[in-house]
Design a protein around this motif. Structure first.
Motif: not given
Ligand SMILES: Nc1ncnc2[nH]cnc12
Ligand SMILES: O=P(O)(O)OC[C@H]1O[C@H](OP(=O)(O)OP(=O)(O)O)[C@H](O)[C@@H]1O
Length: 188
Positions: A32-34, A71, A108-109, A133, A163
């Motif tokens: 879920m990209f924020r 960012r 996360e990825y 983030l 998160l």
């Molecule tokens: N879920 C997420 N949304 C935005 N930036 C991220 N960087 C790592 N995970 C993220």
């Protein structure tokens, strides 16, 4: 550390959170990209965001602001300017031209390496570390480790978004790094 009582109140968190867009399954299935771009492109929300950080740190006798590629550069550079401080980039591998030190970390990825110029700040400098983030916390911990390795005092790490379900903010704090985030996202 003392917090700014008015600006740290939940309505600001809700206001900032409401301007962040969630993009499901980007950049890969299950994430879920924020997305902070709506927050940045609206002049009013961008100013509120910057002011939250400026008010929090204006009396903290900081020496420098460090921001994380990419960012973390956006907010970090503006906050540094407003605090009348210099800005130091923590960059992804291979982007800094002078003597560097490096830390590898998991995302996360995927995985990545961040680097810092060896002369980015002086031993004992009071540094504010900014990113957008905290997810798994790997980036923030690696960036803080780089700064600590050159003798900096990381007064606080700060981000717009936490998160918490990914556990990163807990991990950051377990490393003895003070962490401030404006808002968090849980679930969908
Ligand atoms: N879920 C997420 N949304 C935005 N930036 C991220 N960087 C790592 N995970 C993220
Ligand atoms: O807490 P973590 O799991 O380490 O994840 C958080 C990091 O991931 C994102 O950056 P990304 O590496 O996607 O790079 P970008 O800023 O260039 O988009 C984000 O901007 C943080 O730096």
């Amino acid at each position: 550390m003392m917090t700014a009582p008015v600006l740290a109140m939940p309505p600001y968190a809700d206001y900032i959170r409401s301007r962040i867009r969630t993009v499901p399954d980007w950049p890969q299935q299950g994430v879920m990209f924020r997305d902070i771009t709506p927050l940045l492109q609206d002049p009013k929300t961008f100013r509120v965001l910057v002011d939250i950080f400026v008010h929090r740190y204006m009396d903290q006798n900081l020496d420098v602001v460090a921001g994380v590629d990419a960012r973390g550069f956006i907010l970090g550079a503006v906050v540094a300017y407003e605090l009348n401080l210099g800005f130091v980039p923590v960059r992804k591998k291979g982007k800094l031209p002078f003597d560097t030190i490096a830390e590898e970390y998991e995302l996360e990825y995927g995985s990545a390496t961040v680097e810092l110029h060896a002369d980015a700040c002086k031993a004992g400098d009071r540094v504010l570390l900014i990113d957008d983030l905290v997810a798994t916390g790997g980036t923030m911990i690696a960036a803080a480790n780089l700064l600590r390795r050159i003798g900096a005092n990381v007064v606080e790490a700060a981000a717009i978004v936490d998160l918490p379900e990914l556990g990163g903010s807990n991990l950051v704090r377990q490393q003895g790094i003070e962490l401030f985030t404006v808002c968090d996202f849980s679930g969908h």
